[in-house]
Design a protein around this motif. Structure first.
Motif, mmCIF file in Angstrom:
data_model
loop_
_atom_site.group_PDB
_atom_site.id
_atom_site.type_symbol
_atom_site.label_atom_id
_atom_site.label_comp_id
_atom_site.label_asym_id
_atom_site.label_seq_id
_atom_site.Cartn_x
_atom_site.Cartn_y
_atom_site.Cartn_z
ATOM 1 N N PRO A 1 21.552 6.561 29.222
ATOM 2 C CA PRO A 1 21.758 7.201 27.916
ATOM 3 C C PRO A 1 20.419 7.416 27.217
ATOM 4 C CG PRO A 1 22.437 4.894 27.867
ATOM 5 C CD PRO A 1 22.172 5.237 29.299
ATOM 6 N N LYS A 2 20.152 8.651 26.837
ATOM 7 C CA LYS A 2 18.832 9.011 26.312
ATOM 8 C C LYS A 2 18.473 8.251 25.040
ATOM 9 C CE LYS A 2 19.089 13.714 28.219
ATOM 10 N NZ LYS A 2 19.142 15.162 27.905
ATOM 11 N N GLY A 3 19.401 8.191 24.101
ATOM 12 C CA GLY A 3 19.114 7.535 22.836
ATOM 13 C C GLY A 3 18.839 6.056 23.003
ATOM 14 N N VAL A 4 19.650 5.381 23.826
ATOM 15 C CA VAL A 4 19.451 3.956 24.074
ATOM 16 C C VAL A 4 18.116 3.724 24.779
ATOM 17 C CG1 VAL A 4 20.372 1.906 25.214
ATOM 18 C CG2 VAL A 4 21.933 3.567 24.193
ATOM 19 N N LEU A 5 17.784 4.617 25.721
ATOM 20 C CA LEU A 5 16.517 4.495 26.436
ATOM 21 C C LEU A 5 15.343 4.636 25.482
ATOM 22 C CD1 LEU A 5 14.912 4.218 29.037
ATOM 23 C CD2 LEU A 5 15.174 6.676 29.398
ATOM 24 N N GLU A 6 15.391 5.634 24.607
ATOM 25 C CA GLU A 6 14.307 5.834 23.651
ATOM 26 C C GLU A 6 14.131 4.617 22.746
ATOM 27 O OE1 GLU A 6 15.226 9.392 21.568
ATOM 28 O OE2 GLU A 6 14.798 10.730 23.272
ATOM 29 N N GLN A 7 15.245 4.045 22.288
ATOM 30 C CA GLN A 7 15.187 2.876 21.422
ATOM 31 C C GLN A 7 14.599 1.680 22.161
ATOM 32 O OE1 GLN A 7 15.739 2.526 18.234
ATOM 33 N NE2 GLN A 7 15.378 0.316 18.243
ATOM 34 N N THR A 8 14.987 1.499 23.421
ATOM 35 C CA THR A 8 14.489 0.376 24.214
ATOM 36 C C THR A 8 12.995 0.528 24.483
ATOM 37 O OG1 THR A 8 16.665 0.241 25.275
ATOM 38 C CG2 THR A 8 14.875 -0.995 26.293
ATOM 39 N N VAL A 9 12.554 1.740 24.789
ATOM 40 C CA VAL A 9 11.126 1.990 24.992
ATOM 41 C C VAL A 9 10.347 1.660 23.716
ATOM 42 C CG1 VAL A 9 9.373 3.759 25.399
ATOM 43 C CG2 VAL A 9 11.439 3.718 26.797
ATOM 44 N N GLU B 1 27.259 14.796 27.600
ATOM 45 C CA GLU B 1 26.254 14.507 28.619
ATOM 46 C C GLU B 1 26.890 13.511 29.586
ATOM 47 O OE1 GLU B 1 22.862 12.891 26.613
ATOM 48 O OE2 GLU B 1 22.645 14.589 25.245
ATOM 49 N N PRO B 2 26.244 13.235 30.708
ATOM 50 C CA PRO B 2 26.816 12.231 31.620
ATOM 51 C C PRO B 2 27.024 10.876 30.957
ATOM 52 C CG PRO B 2 25.096 13.489 32.725
ATOM 53 C CD PRO B 2 25.063 13.902 31.291
ATOM 54 N N THR B 3 26.249 10.604 29.896
ATOM 55 C CA THR B 3 26.366 9.308 29.228
ATOM 56 C C THR B 3 26.660 9.461 27.736
ATOM 57 O OG1 THR B 3 23.961 9.271 28.885
ATOM 58 C CG2 THR B 3 24.807 8.168 30.855
ATOM 59 N N LYS B 4 27.241 10.562 27.337
ATOM 60 C CA LYS B 4 27.526 10.782 25.918
ATOM 61 C C LYS B 4 28.841 11.542 25.778
ATOM 62 C CE LYS B 4 25.098 12.182 21.689
ATOM 63 N NZ LYS B 4 23.841 12.772 21.160
ATOM 64 N N VAL B 5 29.714 11.042 24.886
ATOM 65 C CA VAL B 5 31.009 11.680 24.688
ATOM 66 C C VAL B 5 31.287 11.856 23.204
ATOM 67 C CG1 VAL B 5 32.018 10.763 26.812
ATOM 68 C CG2 VAL B 5 32.209 9.462 24.684
ATOM 69 N N LYS B 6 32.195 12.780 22.922
ATOM 70 C CA LYS B 6 32.658 12.987 21.549
ATOM 71 C C LYS B 6 34.175 12.846 21.548
ATOM 72 C CE LYS B 6 32.467 16.203 17.634
ATOM 73 N NZ LYS B 6 31.926 17.497 17.151
ATOM 74 N N LEU B 7 34.655 11.852 20.824
ATOM 75 C CA LEU B 7 36.079 11.618 20.713
ATOM 76 C C LEU B 7 36.579 12.242 19.412
ATOM 77 C CD1 LEU B 7 34.719 8.868 22.025
ATOM 78 C CD2 LEU B 7 37.073 8.068 21.940
ATOM 79 N N ARG C 1 28.538 3.886 28.737
ATOM 80 C CA ARG C 1 28.116 3.422 30.055
ATOM 81 C C ARG C 1 28.647 4.376 31.109
ATOM 82 N NH1 ARG C 1 30.763 -1.913 31.520
ATOM 83 N NH2 ARG C 1 32.024 -0.743 32.989
ATOM 84 N N PRO C 2 27.784 4.857 31.995
ATOM 85 C CA PRO C 2 28.251 5.808 33.012
ATOM 86 C C PRO C 2 29.146 5.122 34.040
ATOM 87 C CG PRO C 2 25.989 5.149 33.462
ATOM 88 C CD PRO C 2 26.340 4.555 32.125
ATOM 89 N N GLU C 3 30.006 5.923 34.638
ATOM 90 C CA GLU C 3 30.866 5.413 35.713
ATOM 91 C C GLU C 3 30.089 5.457 37.020
ATOM 92 O OE1 GLU C 3 33.849 4.174 35.249
ATOM 93 O OE2 GLU C 3 33.961 4.678 33.111
ATOM 94 N N ILE C 4 29.915 4.313 37.648
ATOM 95 C CA ILE C 4 29.201 4.256 38.926
ATOM 96 C C ILE C 4 30.050 3.488 39.934
ATOM 97 C CG2 ILE C 4 26.905 4.406 37.885
ATOM 98 C CD1 ILE C 4 26.656 1.390 38.206
ATOM 99 N N GLU C 5 29.800 3.749 41.199
ATOM 100 C CA GLU C 5 30.527 3.062 42.262
ATOM 101 C C GLU C 5 29.563 2.137 42.997
ATOM 102 O OE1 GLU C 5 33.284 4.037 46.204
ATOM 103 O OE2 GLU C 5 32.703 5.639 44.825
ATOM 104 N N LEU C 6 29.811 0.847 42.891
ATOM 105 C CA LEU C 6 28.943 -0.140 43.524
ATOM 106 C C LEU C 6 29.336 -0.326 44.993
ATOM 107 C CD1 LEU C 6 28.819 -2.894 40.746
ATOM 108 C CD2 LEU C 6 27.204 -1.030 41.162
#
Length: 457
Positions: free
Chosen positions: A301-309, A9-15, A117-122
Motif C-alpha cells: 500500500p503506497k500510503g502506508v509505505l510512504e509513512q513507514t519510510v 488499486e491492488p491495495t486500496k478500496v472504496k466502500l 492488505r493484499p490477497e496473497i497465496e502462500l
C-alpha cells in the motif's frame, strides 16, 4: 445494510455503505439519550427527556449528526468484516447522506476509502524443508570476547607522543562556515579509529600531540547546520593509551569466578555456543520468511509505505528533507521489507487460524515495559489510552503465527534435522480460553480500564 466495494488499486478500496433504518435507529436512540443528559427541559428530569422532545429541542439534524459520529465507525467495522477486508491504515470516511427528519426515508450513506492488505497465496507448509548454516564457534570468537573483557579492566595512561589509532584523545572542536563560528565543544573524549564522530576526524588527529591542533573540512551531523560542509578546527588537550591486563590466571580470578584462564576460556566458549544457537534460530526464522515470500508478488500500500519510510528517516535524521541518498535508500528498503513481512505473517496467522488470548497480549506488553524499565501497568494503560492496543494484538498474532508455522516445517543442518524446540516452544493446540484478536483487544481494554477507576472512600 448494503455494501458495495470498488477496487481503486491492488491495495486500496472504496466502500459505499448504505444503512437501513433498523441499522441506524439504535444510534439515533443512543444519541438522543446522550443529548438528553446535557439539556434542561421544563417538566422533565435531566436525562429522561423523550426522544421526540429532544428532536424538537435541538433539531433532528443535530441528533442525526451525533448518531453518525458514533455509528459510522461501527458500521464501517462491520462492513470490513462482512467483505473480509483487512485494513492497513485509518480510513477516509465521508458521509454522503443523512435523514433530515424522523419521517425522512433517506438512508444513512457513507464512503470509506482505505488501504488494505493484499490477497496473497502462500506456499504449502506440508513437506517444506529448509537448510540452515551450521553455527560454529571459532577461537577468534572466544578471543574477541576475551579482549572485550580485558578492556573492561583496562586503564588509561597519559603518553607523551603523537596520537595513533586506539588512543584516547581529549579534544576541543570548533566549526565555522564562511568564517562564522556555528558550533563548538570542549573536553570531548574520543577514541581514534572508532568512527563515532565526524568523518575525517580520525585522519586529522592521527599524528597530533597534546597542545597541537589542525583544521579539516567535514560535514556537520547535527544541529541547525546539519548536513552542511564546515571548516572544523580540532585541538588535542591530552593523549592517553589503554593498558590491558595480562591474560593469565590472575586476570581470570580478578575478572571472573574461575581460578584459571583455561576455565574462563571454556566458559566463554560455552556462552558463544549458546549465543550461536540463538543466531541459528534467527537464521532459521529468516529462511522461513524468505521461503514464504519466494516467487510471490506482494503489492504494498503506497500510503502506508510512504509513512513507514518517513518514520525510518526520522530515526536517523532530525530533518528528513536533508537525508542523504543512502539514508533514503536504506529507509525505503527497510520499510518495504517490514511491510512485506507483516503482510505475509498476517496472512499466515489467518490461514493457521491463530488465536490470541488476553494473557498473550498482557504478557507481550509487560515484556516490552520490562525491557525499557517501565512500570508494566502504567505502560499497558498508556497503550490502551493511546488506541494502540489493536496493533499490539496484531503483533502477538504475527509472532504466534510465525512460531506455529516454523513448528510445521523441517529445518536441517548439514543433512541432519535441526532441533529448534528450545526456541519455538511446544504446539499449544486449541486453547479454550483463547479468543479472536478483536475480542482479545476488547477484553484487555475492559480489564485495564477497570483498574483505572478510583477506589471508593
Amino acid at each position: 445494510m448494503k455494501i458495495s466495494v470498488r477496487n481503486l488499486e491492488p491495495t486500496k478500496v472504496k466502500l459505499t455503505v448504505t444503512a437501513d433504518a433498523e441499522d441506524f435507529e439504535p444510534y439515533l436512540d443512543q444519541a438522543r439519550k446522550e443529548i438528553a443528559k446535557q439539556i434542561n427541559i421544563p417538566g422533565f428530569r435531566k436525562g429522561h427527556v423523550p426522544g421526540p422532545i429532544v428532536d424538537q429541542r435541538v433539531g433532528f439534524g443535530a441528533v442525526a449528526g451525533e448518531a453518525a459520529n458514533n455509528g459510522v465507525p461501527e458500521l464501517y467495522s462491520k462492513a470490513l468484516e462482512e467483505k473480509k477486508i483487512r485494513p492497513m491504515a485509518q480510513p477516509q470516511l465521508d458521509v454522503k447522506q443523512l435523514p433530515t427528519s424522523a419521517k425522512d426515508d433517506t438512508k444513512l450513506q457513507f464512503t470509506a476509502t482505505v488501504e488494505r492488505r493484499p490477497e496473497i497465496e502462500l506456499p504449502s507448509l506440508e513437506g517444506m524443508t529448509l537448510d540452515v548454516a551450521k553455527a560454529e564457534v571459532t577461537d577468534e570468537d572466544v578471543d574477541k570476547r576475551l579482549d572485550n573483557l580485558r578492556q573492561r579492566f583496562g586503564t588509561l595512561v597519559g603518553v607523551d607522543r603523537p596520537a595513533k589509532k586506539g588512543d584516547y584523545a581529549n579534544i576541543d572542536l570548533k566549526a565555522t562556515i564562511d568564517g562564522e563560528e556555528v558550533d563548538s565543544q570542549e573536553g570531548v573524549s574520543y577514541e581514534l579509529g572508532s568512527g563515532t564522530l565526524l568523518d575525517g576526524i580520525d585522519e586529522a588527529l592521527d599524528g597530533l600531540s597534546a597542545g597541537e591542533d589542525t583544521t579539516f573540512e567535514g560535514t556537520l551531523e547535527s544541529g541547525e547546520h546539519e548536513g552542511q560542509k564546515a571548516q572544523i578546527n580540532v585541538k588535542v588537550n591530552s593523549v592517553k593509551s589503554e593498558e590491558l591486563p595480562e591474560l593469565d590466571d590472575d586476570f581470570a580470578q580478578e575478572a571472573s569466578e574461575f581460578d584459571t584462564l583455561d576455565d574462563l576460556k571454556a566458559d566463554i566458549r560455552k556462552a558463544c555456543e549458546n549465543d550461536n544457537q540463538g543466531k541459528q534460530a534467527n537464521e532459521a526464522r529468516d529462511a522461513f520468511i524468505d521461503a514464504l515470500e519466494k516467487d510471490i508478488e506482494i503489492p504494498l500500500p503506497k500510503g502506508v509505505l510512504e509513512q513507514t519510510v518517513s518514520e525510518r528517516l526520522q530515526q536517523v535524521t532530525a530533518d528528513s528533507d536533508k537525508a542523504t541518498d543512502e539514508q533514503k535508500k536504506e529507509a525505503q528498503e527497510s520499510a518495504e521489507k517490514e511491510l512485506r513481512d507483516q503482510i505475509v505473517l498476517d496472512t499466515l496467522a489467518e490461514q493457521l487460524e491463530i488465536k490470541v488470548s488476553q494473557m498473550d497480549v498482557t504478557n507481550f506488553l509487560a515484556s516490552i515495559a520490562q525491557q525499557y524499565g517501565m512500570d508494566p501497568g502504567a505502560f499497558i494503560n498508556a497503550i490502551v489510552n493511546n488506541g494502540q492496543l489493536g496493533s499490539a494484538v496484531q503483533e502477538v498474532g504475527r509472532s504466534k503465527g510465525l512460531l506455529a508455522g516454523m513448528r510445521a516445517v523441517k529445518f536441517t543442518c548439514d543433512g541432519e534435522e535441526l532441533d529448534l524446540s528450545p526456541f519455538l516452544g511446544e504446539d499449544e493446540g486449541e486453547e479454550n480460553e483463547s479468543v479472536e484478536a478483536a475480542s482479545a483487544a476488547a477484553e484487555v481494554a475492559n480489564e485495564l480500564s477497570s483498574h483505572d477507576e478510583p477506589a471508593q472512600e
